[in-house]
Scaffold this motif. Structure first.
Motif, PDB file in Angstrom:
ATOM      1  N   ALA A 153      58.236  34.064 127.212  1.00 51.23           N
ATOM      2  CA  ALA A 153      58.512  32.647 127.347  1.00 51.23           C
ATOM      3  C   ALA A 153      59.988  32.440 127.885  1.00 51.23           C
ATOM      4  O   ALA A 153      60.251  31.535 128.524  1.00 51.23           O
ATOM      5  N   ARG A 154      60.794  33.335 127.471  1.00 51.35           N
ATOM      6  CA  ARG A 154      62.395  33.195 127.833  1.00 51.35           C
ATOM      7  C   ARG A 154      62.387  33.513 129.334  1.00 51.35           C
ATOM      8  O   ARG A 154      62.888  32.459 130.012  1.00 51.35           O
ATOM      9  N   LEU A 155      61.810  34.288 129.940  1.00 45.42           N
ATOM     10  CA  LEU A 155      61.786  34.622 131.493  1.00 45.42           C
ATOM     11  C   LEU A 155      61.116  33.395 132.117  1.00 45.42           C
ATOM     12  O   LEU A 155      61.410  32.810 133.260  1.00 45.42           O
ATOM     13  N   GLY A 156      59.984  32.578 131.393  1.00 49.55           N
ATOM     14  CA  GLY A 156      59.170  31.708 131.973  1.00 49.55           C
ATOM     15  C   GLY A 156      60.126  30.379 132.166  1.00 49.55           C
ATOM     16  O   GLY A 156      60.208  29.597 132.876  1.00 49.55           O
ATOM     17  N   ARG A 157      61.125  30.127 131.183  1.00 49.11           N
ATOM     18  CA  ARG A 157      62.092  29.206 131.268  1.00 49.11           C
ATOM     19  C   ARG A 157      62.937  29.233 132.381  1.00 49.11           C
ATOM     20  O   ARG A 157      63.838  28.132 133.005  1.00 49.11           O
ATOM     21  N   GLN A 158      63.050  30.405 132.937  1.00 50.64           N
ATOM     22  CA  GLN A 158      64.193  30.545 134.125  1.00 50.64           C
ATOM     23  C   GLN A 158      63.738  29.858 135.419  1.00 50.64           C
ATOM     24  O   GLN A 158      64.274  29.953 136.435  1.00 50.64           O
ATOM     25  N   LYS A 159      62.441  29.355 135.194  1.00 54.23           N
ATOM     26  CA  LYS A 159      62.140  28.406 136.429  1.00 54.23           C
ATOM     27  C   LYS A 159      63.005  27.390 136.688  1.00 54.23           C
ATOM     28  O   LYS A 159      63.097  27.062 137.807  1.00 54.23           O
ATOM     29  N   LEU A 160      63.816  26.971 135.850  1.00 51.84           N
ATOM     30  CA  LEU A 160      64.702  26.029 135.986  1.00 51.84           C
ATOM     31  C   LEU A 160      65.723  26.254 136.896  1.00 51.84           C
ATOM     32  O   LEU A 160      66.302  25.347 137.477  1.00 51.84           O
ATOM     33  N   LEU A 161      66.088  27.510 137.080  1.00 47.59           N
ATOM     34  CA  LEU A 161      66.923  28.036 137.930  1.00 47.59           C
ATOM     35  C   LEU A 161      66.820  27.654 139.382  1.00 47.59           C
ATOM     36  O   LEU A 161      67.792  27.351 140.404  1.00 47.59           O
ATOM     37  N   THR A 162      65.354  27.724 139.812  1.00 43.72           N
ATOM     38  CA  THR A 162      65.254  27.455 141.238  1.00 43.72           C
ATOM     39  C   THR A 162      64.115  26.217 141.352  1.00 43.72           C
ATOM     40  O   THR A 162      63.437  26.327 142.396  1.00 43.72           O
ATOM     41  N   ARG A 163      63.870  25.596 140.452  1.00 45.95           N
ATOM     42  CA  ARG A 163      63.145  24.229 140.590  1.00 45.95           C
ATOM     43  C   ARG A 163      63.302  23.425 141.493  1.00 45.95           C
ATOM     44  O   ARG A 163      64.724  23.155 142.058  1.00 45.95           O
ATOM     45  N   ASP A 164      62.287  22.618 142.092  1.00 47.61           N
ATOM     46  CA  ASP A 164      62.485  21.633 143.110  1.00 47.61           C
ATOM     47  C   ASP A 164      62.211  20.475 142.717  1.00 47.61           C
ATOM     48  O   ASP A 164      60.970  20.182 142.330  1.00 47.61           O
ATOM     49  N   PRO A 165      63.069  19.447 142.463  1.00 46.24           N
ATOM     50  CA  PRO A 165      64.288  19.291 142.593  1.00 46.24           C
ATOM     51  C   PRO A 165      65.386  19.986 141.802  1.00 46.24           C
ATOM     52  O   PRO A 165      65.015  20.472 140.792  1.00 46.24           O
ATOM     53  N   MET A 166      66.327  20.460 142.332  1.00 44.79           N
ATOM     54  CA  MET A 166      67.252  21.546 141.806  1.00 44.79           C
ATOM     55  C   MET A 166      68.194  20.560 140.706  1.00 44.79           C
ATOM     56  O   MET A 166      68.275  19.489 140.693  1.00 44.79           O
TER      57      MET A 166
END
Length: 290
Positions: free
Chosen positions: A160-173
């Protein structure tokens, strides 16, 4: 096709099977809903649990656990089930909620807000922030929990913690700023090989256009972060919120005066910490010292 199912039972002291209602009540509702929907789609397709497992590359027990809501479906499971059952996206639409329910209960509400922020600024004096942790570092943090977590819980929280890291490269930034205490970077959580990998991860993330990583030097005297860690965010609705957490108690702060104070303190912290270039050089020095 005849139904072939796995039922989870508990034994009482005299050996009679008995469900454990308290444990079942603690299962995240979205896991139970996903499992119910999966069972419906499977039966509609004329498959039993074993046949579905064989078709998607999972065991009978794994399929049964997902259907009963005891285990969350991973993205690969969902994609395979969608294909075999011709689900047309009805399972996939639940995946984000299924993943979010892997998080500790106290953090789930904030995680829902965090996933869609326009900006997120945080100060972390004692640990590398979760959004920047490597898998090995995150696993070491959860493995050290007191009282101890079982291995399955460690795995679940790490995912779950690693899944949150999608925020780093999400579009829109999202605009992201992290100020990390030097003490957190020098504390060998998980051992030095884990920390070396973690330092390198910080250098990689710090090079992203939307991410700034700063280090607050040890021994820098008084600064506005000494009261503890906190997060300052701006939502997609242009609302500013704060978040504070200690000893597994999390609190979203919406009072405008308190959030304004968070903003003032964070502005001072950014000026008191090493800038991004100086911080990167310090982290590179740490890598070179090992």
């Amino acid at each position: 096709m005849a139904e072939k199912d796995v039922r989870t039972v508990r034994e009482t002291r005299n050996g009679a099977p008995q469900t454990k209602a308290r444990e079942d009540n603690e299962l995240p509702g979205v896991w139970v809903a996903y499992g119910t929907l999966l069972g419906h789609l499977r039966k509609r397709a004329g498959l039993n649990q074993q046949a579905l497992g064989q078709a998607i590359g999972y065991s009978l027990e794994q399929v049964a656990s997902v259907e009963q809501g005891r285990r969350p479906a991973k993205e690969a499971f969902t994609e395979a089930a969608e294909r075999v059952l011709r689900a047309e996206g009805v399972l996939k639409v639940l995946q984000a909620d299924v993943d979010r329910a892997k998080l500790p209960r106290f953090f789930r509400n904030f995680a829902l807000i965090e996933a869609e922020v326009l900006s997120r600024f945080s100060y972390d004096p004692l640990l590398v922030p979760g959004l920047l942790q490597t898998e090995a570092y995150a696993r070491a943090v959860f493995a050290g929990h007191c009282p101890p977590f079982g291995e399955e819980i460690v795995d679940r929280h790490t995912e779950a913690r690693l899944g949150r890291q999608k925020l780093l490269t999400r579009d829109p930034m999202a605009e992201l700023s992290f100020i990390i205490g030097e003490e957190a970077l020098r504390n060998p959580v998980g051992g030095m090989p884990v920390m070396r990998e973690q330092w390198q991860r910080l250098l990689e993330v710090g090079a992203l256009r939307n991410v700034e990583v700063q280090v607050m030097p040890a021994g820098s005297g008084f600064h506005t972060g000494l009261d503890g860690p906190y997060v300052l965010i701006e939502t997609k609705d242009l609302q500013r919120l704060g978040y504070i957490e200690s000893q597994e108690i999390g609190c979203v702060v919406s009072d405008p005066a308190a959030v304004s104070s968070f903003g003032l303190r964070y502005g001072k912290l950014r000026s008191q910490a090493l800038n991004a270039q100086e911080s990167a050089r310090l982290i590179e020095q740490m890598v070179g010292e090992t």
